[in-house]
Structures are given as C-alpha cells and as structure tokens.
Design an enzyme around this catalytic site. Structure first.
Site, PDB file in Angstrom:
ATOM      1  N   ASP A 335       1.018   7.942   3.157  1.00 21.96           N
ATOM      2  CA  ASP A 335       0.228   7.042   2.314  1.00 21.96           C
ATOM      3  C   ASP A 335       0.862   5.651   2.420  1.00 21.96           C
ATOM      4  O   ASP A 335       2.070   5.525   2.669  1.00 21.96           O
ATOM      5  CB  ASP A 335       0.254   7.553   0.876  1.00 21.96           C
ATOM      6  CG  ASP A 335      -0.328   6.559  -0.099  1.00 21.96           C
ATOM      7  OD1 ASP A 335      -1.496   6.179   0.065  1.00 21.96           O
ATOM      8  OD2 ASP A 335       0.433   6.124  -0.996  1.00 21.96           O
ATOM      9  N   ASP A 337       0.222   2.390   0.161  1.00 23.34           N
ATOM     10  CA  ASP A 337       0.581   1.677  -1.060  1.00 23.34           C
ATOM     11  C   ASP A 337       1.301   2.598  -2.037  1.00 23.34           C
ATOM     12  O   ASP A 337       0.781   3.643  -2.420  1.00 23.34           O
ATOM     13  CB  ASP A 337      -0.675   1.097  -1.715  1.00 23.34           C
ATOM     14  CG  ASP A 337      -1.418   0.157  -0.784  1.00 23.34           C
ATOM     15  OD1 ASP A 337      -0.753  -0.577  -0.036  1.00 23.34           O
ATOM     16  OD2 ASP A 337      -2.671   0.178  -0.774  1.00 23.34           O
ATOM     17  N   ASP A 343       3.267  -1.149  -4.288  1.00 24.99           N
ATOM     18  CA  ASP A 343       1.824  -1.195  -4.552  1.00 24.99           C
ATOM     19  C   ASP A 343       1.432  -2.500  -5.251  1.00 24.99           C
ATOM     20  O   ASP A 343       1.874  -2.782  -6.369  1.00 24.99           O
ATOM     21  CB  ASP A 343       1.422   0.008  -5.410  1.00 24.99           C
ATOM     22  CG  ASP A 343      -0.086   0.093  -5.608  1.00 24.99           C
ATOM     23  OD1 ASP A 343      -0.814  -0.567  -4.843  1.00 24.99           O
ATOM     24  OD2 ASP A 343      -0.522   0.841  -6.505  1.00 24.99           O
ATOM     25  N   THR A 377      -4.730   5.712   4.378  1.00 27.72           N
ATOM     26  CA  THR A 377      -4.749   4.898   3.169  1.00 27.72           C
ATOM     27  C   THR A 377      -6.156   4.700   2.634  1.00 27.72           C
ATOM     28  O   THR A 377      -7.094   4.389   3.388  1.00 27.72           O
ATOM     29  CB  THR A 377      -4.082   3.534   3.434  1.00 27.72           C
ATOM     30  OG1 THR A 377      -4.165   2.721   2.261  1.00 27.72           O
ATOM     31  CG2 THR A 377      -4.715   2.802   4.606  1.00 27.72           C
ATOM     32  N   CYS A 412      -9.830   4.494   4.722  1.00 27.63           N
ATOM     33  CA  CYS A 412     -11.107   4.817   4.071  1.00 27.63           C
ATOM     34  C   CYS A 412     -11.556   3.605   3.267  1.00 27.63           C
ATOM     35  O   CYS A 412     -10.875   3.203   2.312  1.00 27.63           O
ATOM     36  CB  CYS A 412     -10.954   6.022   3.151  1.00 27.63           C
ATOM     37  SG  CYS A 412     -12.442   6.323   2.151  1.00 27.63           S
ATOM     38  N   CYS A 420     -17.666  10.331   0.100  1.00 28.06           N
ATOM     39  CA  CYS A 420     -17.329  10.492   1.516  1.00 28.06           C
ATOM     40  C   CYS A 420     -16.360  11.655   1.700  1.00 28.06           C
ATOM     41  O   CYS A 420     -15.792  12.169   0.735  1.00 28.06           O
ATOM     42  CB  CYS A 420     -16.724   9.200   2.069  1.00 28.06           C
ATOM     43  SG  CYS A 420     -15.097   8.821   1.364  1.00 28.06           S
ATOM     44  N   ARG A 423     -12.045   9.837   1.899  1.00 29.00           N
ATOM     45  CA  ARG A 423     -11.210   9.335   0.816  1.00 29.00           C
ATOM     46  C   ARG A 423     -10.356  10.455   0.236  1.00 29.00           C
ATOM     47  O   ARG A 423     -10.852  11.509  -0.157  1.00 29.00           O
ATOM     48  CB  ARG A 423     -12.079   8.720  -0.280  1.00 29.00           C
ATOM     49  CG  ARG A 423     -11.281   8.203  -1.483  1.00 29.00           C
ATOM     50  CD  ARG A 423     -12.206   7.612  -2.553  1.00 29.00           C
ATOM     51  NE  ARG A 423     -11.475   7.319  -3.774  1.00 29.00           N
ATOM     52  CZ  ARG A 423     -10.783   6.199  -3.991  1.00 29.00           C
ATOM     53  NH1 ARG A 423     -10.738   5.282  -3.039  1.00 29.00           N
ATOM     54  NH2 ARG A 423     -10.135   6.002  -5.114  1.00 29.00           N
TER      55      ARG A 423
END
Length: 499
Positions: A335, A337, A343, A377, A412, A420, A423
């Site tokens: 991942d 952030d 973040d 991400t 995404c 979707c 995500r």
C-alpha cells in the site's frame, strides 16, 4: 538472438575464482543460439571486481548475494530472471563447444510435465597414474544426479517449490534436495545430451577434513526427506556407523586412560587403530600410492571419523524440529499512503511526499534478495475531482525517486460507490499486479496499514502483513495474522519466512 534459447537465462554463482573467466570464454565460443542473458551472482562477503559486459550476443548481469551461500545466490539469480527456463552452471566448469546447440535440442519438445533437464558432466583424469582420493571424489560428479554443475529448470517449477533451500550453507546436497522436492511436486527430470567439463581443482592436503562438514547437511536431508533419502537421490551410502564406532573406540581409550584401566586402553586403542587402518586402506588402495598421497591418507583417516561424528551431532542439534522449506515469496506489494509514505489525504503535490522511517532500507533489503516489488493504491480523489491522474503519476514518480524503483504500479481511481473490482478491499489490483509480474498470488505478500489491505490480499489468495498506524482500527490489529511494528519488521518477516 535465436529464439531457440531466447527463453533461457544462465545463472552462475561465484566466489570470484579465475575459472569463472574460463567458463564465460567457453560460453562465448559456443556457436549456435544465444541465451537471453547470463546472470553472475557474486557470493563473496565483500564483493570485488568481476567480469561484466556480454558473452557473445548475451548480456552479462552482475548481482551480489553477500556471502549467504550458493543456494541463496542461485535463488537471487533465478528470481531476477523473467525467462521460462533457468540454466544453472557452476563457476568451475567449462562448456563444451556444442553446448548451446545441444541445450536448444534438449529443450525442444519437452512436455509440460518435464520440470528440468540435466547435462552430462565430464571429469578428465590425469593419464599415466591412478587418481588421487580427491580426484576420485571429483570424478563422482560424472554419475551424480541433478547436480547444478549443469542443470536446467523451468522457472515455474522453481516458483512452485520455492527454489533452493537456503538452510544448506554449502555447495552440497542443496541440488539433491531441490530435485526431490521437484519430483514430489509431480514434475519429471530428464537427462539431456549436452555436456560440460568439470576439471579437478587443485586443493591442499586437508580438503577431505573440510568436506566432513557435509555430514550436517546429510542430517538435514534425512530430516526433510526421511531415512530413504540416499536411495531416492542416488547418493552413495556413507560410513556413518563405522565413523561412530571408531570415534567411540577413541573416546573409550581416552576414558580408560583417565582411570588407568590399561587393558581397556589397549583394547579400545586397538579398535580405533583397526578402524582407522581400514579407512586408510580403502582410500589408499585405488590411489597412486606415492609417499605424499599415502601420508595424507593415513593422517586424515585418523581424523575423519571424529570430525564426521562432530558434524553429524552438530547437524542433529541445529536441525532438530526442522520444518519443510519456507521460501521467500516471489513478489511483495505495498500500500502507498500510510505504509510507504506519510499519509497526506488526496495529495497531488510531489513536494509533500515523505517516506516513513526506514522505508528505503527495508525496500532495498527486499530488492537485494531478488524479490519483485509493486504498489497497489486506492486513489479515489481522482473520481471525486480532487486529483488528476497526472497528479497521482507525479506523486508516484516522487515516491520512486525517494524509495527506488518498483516493478509494478496499480492505481484504482474509483470511489466507493463505483462498485469496481479493483478498489481495496476488492482483489482486482492484487490479481492484476501478480499477472503483470508473472507470479502466483499464493507466492505474493501485500504489506499495508489497514484492514482493507489485508482483505484484498486474502481475497486474491495472497498473504498479508499489517504495519499498524494511527489510522488502524483496534480490531484490525487484533485479527491480523502477521503484524509488525514497521517496514523493517515487515522485511525481516518476509526474509525470515514468517509471512
């Protein structure tokens, strides 16, 4: 470059011996098709200058494994390759003039159930005299099964079984262990028609003493493959029982001497000398019988039994409770952030990118082990109009400048309402990253800071590692199967097989 070997990468682990140059020269002189590339893995602790450039039409790429042993060096080499076939050669062999052409012929028409092909090993002996003990030992390579002096495996098969078991610290038994696991997986191993020449290396008089360390590796083989591993691997029967008997006689003589039991001293000493004489005679009889060889055999035969017993006992202690090889994954996804960088919500400004502490060093450790790295991400700010795709690319570019290159990026752009399949916690990005990297989800780890990261990994069939932050919920922390404090801990867990 001929397409015949365009899907072959040659991997050569080395300790920087001069023989490496002879091997590369012999490959360069081979007529016929060229391989995709040659990967030379320097396994010296300090490294040093080595050949680079190209061998014929094939580029030569240099990697460094930091002295972790030949199994780790070969793993680093094949994991860095992207071809269908991996050809392993040792750095002290020489390719026959027709090696490349015969390799292409060996691979043509192999059915999908064939996982590997073994070349023939030719060991030249000196003419005009009997071979020495060391020369006979080296000559045994010509009939050994599946040795990596010249062995080609499908990369997919190596991925399936996890490559070489890095708990084998020396060039001994690690190739037999791999072959047995490949056969157990359902793949077949077949002989090829190509050949390499394995010269007898010059050694000192005490090499037979150093080779006794392999008894610890024999213990590991027995732990992993059962008591019948020698027959399955085509390995000759050892002398362990005799070595224990001779060593027990020696210890008995010393114990009797300490309590002044002369008769027991005489009996135990006679048994020890008889055992030593039998071993020495077995080694001297087929040899040249010159004074140097005879003296060496007599001296080392007196020392081999206790050394063999010592290394056997060391192996029993070291490998007690050993489990099946838990190899490294083929890829690690992150991942972005909160995991790789601090973040900053909906950040589109590259100047605001700040890596989390220790991120670069942790990533570099994984890269040095030959693992493919990727990023998955969620960037719903695109769908909400808070960011553009160009903004996200600019931030990603900044991440790479600060943390080094990644082999794959998945973004995404959708928000939660889009429904979707990409995500997170949906598995779409993880599956797509694995497909583009050519790895299986089951051989992939996703590192993230919240529960949706782990859910995406689980849904895709990958493993998950949680690195909690202030945004991580308490129940996400308590239910995570693998939880670490930071990225350094994540790298340690992955490299240590705790994923």
């Amino acid at each position: 470059m001929s397409s015949d070997l365009a899907q072959v990468t040659i991997v050569i682990p080395t300790l920087g011996r001069p023989s490496l140059t002879a091997l590369l020269d012999s490959l360069s002189a081979c007529p016929g098709p060229s391989v995709a590339e040659i990967v030379v893995v320097d396994d010296r602790v300090g490294g040093g200058p080595l050949i680079a450039g190209a061998v014929g039409d094939a580029p030569v790429r240099l990697l460094r494994s930091g002295g972790r042993g030949p199994a780790a060096a070969r793993n680093l080499g094949w994991r860095s390759a992207r071809t269908d076939w991996i050809a392993f050669l040792d750095d002290d062999v020489v390719a026959s003039p027709d090696w490349a052409g015969r390799l292409a012929d060996d691979l043509v028409g192999l059915t999908p159930d064939v996982g590997g092909s073994q070349g023939r090993v030719l060991v030249p002996m000196r003419l005009g005299r009997r071979p020495t003990d060391w020369e006979r030992s080296t000559a045994g390579l010509s009939t050994a099964r599946w040795i990596t002096a010249d062995m080609v495996y499908r990369r997919s098969v190596l991925q399936r079984v996890g490559g070489f078991d890095e708990r084998f610290p020396r060039a001994y038994r690690e190739d037999a262990d791999l072959a047995l696991r490949v056969l157990r997986s359902g793949a077949r191993l077949v002989p090829g028609d190509r050949s390499i020449v394995h010269p007898v290396r010059p050694v000192d008089r005490w090499v037979s003493l150093r080779t006794q360390a392999g008894n610890a590796d024999d213990v590991l083989m027995a732990k992993l493959h059962g008591r019948g591993w020698r027959q399955a691997a085509g390995a000759p029967r050892g002398r362990r029982a005799r070595h224990f008997a001779v060593t027990a006689s020696l210890l008995g003589a010393l114990a009797a001497l300490s309590v002044r039991r002369r008769r027991l001293v005489a009996v135990a000493t006679a048994a020890y000398l008889a055992g030593t004489a039998e071993l020495a005679a077995a080694r001297i009889s087929p040899g040249p019988r010159d004074s140097r060889e005879v003296t060496t055999m007599l001296t080392t035969s007196a020392m081999i039994p206790p050394l063999a017993v010592w290394h056997t006992l060391r192996g029993l202690v070291r490998h007690r409770g050993v489990q099946a090889w838990r190899p490294l994954p083929d890829a690690v996804l992150f991942d972005r952030d909160g995991t790789l960088i601090v973040d900053v919500p909906y950040n589109g400004d590259p100047d605001l990118v700040t890596p989390v502490p220790g991120a670069r060093s942790a990533l570099d450790r994984l890269r040095s082990a030959g693992l493919a790295l990727g990023v998955v991400t969620n960037q719903s700010g695109i769908a909400r109009g808070l960011l553009s795709e160009e903004d996200v690319r600019a931030v990603n570019d900044r991440v790479e400048r600060l943390l080094g290159p990644f082999d794959n990026w998945q973004v995404c752009p959708h928000d939660l309402e889009a429904g979707c399949t990409c995500r997170k916690p949906a598995p779409g990005m993880v599956r797509r990253a694995c497909a583009e990297l050519g790895v299986q989800p089951a051989r992939t780890v996703l590192v993230g800071d919240i529960g949706s990261d782990l859910e995406a990994a689980e849904s895709a069939g990958a493993a998950g590692i949680l690195v909690p932050t202030g945004a991580t919920l308490a129940d996400e922390v308590s239910t995570a199967r693998v939880r670490v404090d930071d990225l350094a801990g994540a790298a340690e867990a992955i490299l240590g097989g705790a994923w």
